[in-house]
Scaffold this motif. Structure first.
Motif, PDB file in Angstrom:
ATOM      1  N   LEU A   6      22.655  29.205  16.599  1.00  0.00           N
ATOM      2  CA  LEU A   6      21.257  29.321  17.204  1.00  0.00           C
ATOM      3  C   LEU A   6      20.790  30.770  17.054  1.00  0.00           C
ATOM      4  CD1 LEU A   6      19.005  28.342  19.262  1.00  0.00           C
ATOM      5  CD2 LEU A   6      20.347  29.345  21.142  1.00  0.00           C
ATOM      6  N   CYS A   7      21.817  31.638  17.196  1.00  0.00           N
ATOM      7  CA  CYS A   7      21.530  33.121  16.905  1.00  0.00           C
ATOM      8  C   CYS A   7      21.302  33.282  15.322  1.00  0.00           C
ATOM      9  CB  CYS A   7      22.700  33.849  17.184  1.00  0.00           C
ATOM     10  SG  CYS A   7      23.135  33.842  19.034  1.00  0.00           S
ATOM     11  N   ALA A   8      21.946  32.603  14.649  1.00  0.00           N
ATOM     12  CA  ALA A   8      21.716  32.881  12.973  1.00  0.00           C
ATOM     13  C   ALA A   8      20.376  31.963  12.742  1.00  0.00           C
ATOM     14  CB  ALA A   8      22.837  31.967  12.342  1.00  0.00           C
ATOM     15  N   ARG A   9      20.154  31.049  13.333  1.00  0.00           N
ATOM     16  CA  ARG A   9      18.912  30.456  13.118  1.00  0.00           C
ATOM     17  C   ARG A   9      17.605  31.009  13.574  1.00  0.00           C
ATOM     18  NH1 ARG A   9      17.798  23.950  14.692  1.00  0.00           N
ATOM     19  NH2 ARG A   9      16.166  23.474  12.967  1.00  0.00           N
ATOM     20  N   ASN A  10      17.771  31.726  14.613  1.00  0.00           N
ATOM     21  CA  ASN A  10      16.507  32.410  15.118  1.00  0.00           C
ATOM     22  C   ASN A  10      16.281  33.767  14.299  1.00  0.00           C
ATOM     23  OD1 ASN A  10      15.245  31.013  17.205  1.00  0.00           O
ATOM     24  ND2 ASN A  10      17.262  30.945  18.277  1.00  0.00           N
ATOM     25  N   ARG A  11      17.368  34.188  13.989  1.00  0.00           N
ATOM     26  CA  ARG A  11      17.397  35.378  13.200  1.00  0.00           C
ATOM     27  C   ARG A  11      18.317  35.307  11.954  1.00  0.00           C
ATOM     28  NH1 ARG A  11      13.102  38.354  14.361  1.00  0.00           N
ATOM     29  NH2 ARG A  11      12.588  36.013  14.179  1.00  0.00           N
ATOM     30  N   PRO A  12      17.725  34.809  10.770  1.00  0.00           N
ATOM     31  CA  PRO A  12      18.288  34.264   9.443  1.00  0.00           C
ATOM     32  C   PRO A  12      18.918  35.669   8.711  1.00  0.00           C
ATOM     33  CG  PRO A  12      15.872  34.087   9.282  1.00  0.00           C
ATOM     34  CD  PRO A  12      16.117  34.629  10.559  1.00  0.00           C
ATOM     35  N   ALA A  13      19.862  35.374   7.933  1.00  0.00           N
ATOM     36  CA  ALA A  13      20.694  36.518   7.381  1.00  0.00           C
ATOM     37  C   ALA A  13      20.105  37.487   6.587  1.00  0.00           C
ATOM     38  CB  ALA A  13      21.557  35.734   6.282  1.00  0.00           C
ATOM     39  N   LEU A  15      17.602  39.208   7.594  1.00  0.00           N
ATOM     40  CA  LEU A  15      17.039  40.192   8.380  1.00  0.00           C
ATOM     41  C   LEU A  15      18.371  41.052   8.764  1.00  0.00           C
ATOM     42  CD1 LEU A  15      14.908  38.416  10.968  1.00  0.00           C
ATOM     43  CD2 LEU A  15      14.084  39.934   9.027  1.00  0.00           C
ATOM     44  N   SER A  16      18.168  42.410   8.816  1.00  0.00           N
ATOM     45  CA  SER A  16      19.199  43.328   9.363  1.00  0.00           C
ATOM     46  C   SER A  16      19.591  42.975  10.902  1.00  0.00           C
ATOM     47  CB  SER A  16      18.841  44.674   9.089  1.00  0.00           C
ATOM     48  OG  SER A  16      17.882  44.928  10.198  1.00  0.00           O
ATOM     49  N   ASP A  17      20.635  43.532  11.308  1.00  0.00           N
ATOM     50  CA  ASP A  17      20.946  43.543  12.612  1.00  0.00           C
ATOM     51  C   ASP A  17      19.918  44.123  13.491  1.00  0.00           C
ATOM     52  OD1 ASP A  17      23.285  42.170  12.429  1.00  0.00           O
ATOM     53  OD2 ASP A  17      24.721  43.779  12.754  1.00  0.00           O
ATOM     54  N   THR A  18      19.528  45.405  13.127  1.00  0.00           N
ATOM     55  CA  THR A  18      18.364  45.913  13.813  1.00  0.00           C
ATOM     56  C   THR A  18      17.086  45.173  14.101  1.00  0.00           C
ATOM     57  OG1 THR A  18      19.233  48.058  12.760  1.00  0.00           O
ATOM     58  CG2 THR A  18      16.888  48.139  13.758  1.00  0.00           C
ATOM     59  N   ALA A  19      16.719  44.321  12.911  1.00  0.00           N
ATOM     60  CA  ALA A  19      15.589  43.478  12.943  1.00  0.00           C
ATOM     61  C   ALA A  19      15.856  42.197  13.696  1.00  0.00           C
ATOM     62  CB  ALA A  19      15.098  43.027  11.434  1.00  0.00           C
ATOM     63  N   ALA A  20      16.986  42.080  13.798  1.00  0.00           N
ATOM     64  CA  ALA A  20      17.511  40.561  14.525  1.00  0.00           C
ATOM     65  C   ALA A  20      17.373  41.119  16.032  1.00  0.00           C
ATOM     66  CB  ALA A  20      18.796  40.110  14.028  1.00  0.00           C
ATOM     67  N   ALA A  21      17.814  42.177  16.403  1.00  0.00           N
ATOM     68  CA  ALA A  21      18.050  42.642  17.668  1.00  0.00           C
ATOM     69  C   ALA A  21      16.847  42.292  18.767  1.00  0.00           C
ATOM     70  CB  ALA A  21      18.412  44.092  17.707  1.00  0.00           C
ATOM     71  N   ASP A  22      15.695  42.496  18.469  1.00  0.00           N
ATOM     72  CA  ASP A  22      14.612  42.125  19.214  1.00  0.00           C
ATOM     73  C   ASP A  22      14.625  40.693  19.851  1.00  0.00           C
ATOM     74  OD1 ASP A  22      13.981  41.012  17.018  1.00  0.00           O
ATOM     75  OD2 ASP A  22      11.771  41.490  17.122  1.00  0.00           O
ATOM     76  N   VAL A  23      14.874  39.593  19.194  1.00  0.00           N
ATOM     77  CA  VAL A  23      14.966  38.228  19.286  1.00  0.00           C
ATOM     78  C   VAL A  23      16.156  37.998  20.158  1.00  0.00           C
ATOM     79  CG1 VAL A  23      15.069  35.998  18.663  1.00  0.00           C
ATOM     80  CG2 VAL A  23      13.163  37.479  18.006  1.00  0.00           C
ATOM     81  N   LEU A  24      17.330  38.544  19.589  1.00  0.00           N
ATOM     82  CA  LEU A  24      18.589  38.298  20.361  1.00  0.00           C
ATOM     83  C   LEU A  24      18.699  38.787  21.520  1.00  0.00           C
ATOM     84  CD1 LEU A  24      20.848  38.525  17.279  1.00  0.00           C
ATOM     85  CD2 LEU A  24      20.056  36.519  18.210  1.00  0.00           C
ATOM     86  N   ALA A  25      17.975  40.033  21.901  1.00  0.00           N
ATOM     87  CA  ALA A  25      18.019  40.622  23.152  1.00  0.00           C
ATOM     88  C   ALA A  25      17.378  39.729  24.188  1.00  0.00           C
ATOM     89  CB  ALA A  25      17.546  41.971  23.171  1.00  0.00           C
TER      90      ALA A  25
END
Length: 66
Positions: A6-13, A15-25
């Protein structure tokens, strides 16, 4: 679907961790998890390498016991 996928699907590879952080938070807040654990689950979902979960307790909502 596992939480790691789910985390990988919502924020694909790509994207950097920084770019993924908004949705994952936001996702983490909804399920009571930390951003660090969400990023670890994302790295596991992308790589399949269980070492990405090092230090993340097995009882956590979006991880897989390793």
């Amino acid at each position: 679907m596992s939480a790691a996928r789910l985390c990988a699907r919502n924020r694909p590879a790509y994207l950097s961790d920084t770019a993924a952080a908004d949705v994952l938070a936001l996702l983490g807040r909804r399920i009571g998890e930390t951003l660090d654990n969400g990023l670890a689950a994302r790295r596991y979902g992308i790589s399949g390498d269980r070492r990405a979960l090092s230090g993340v307790p097995c009882h956590r909502t979006w991880t897989v016991c390793h």
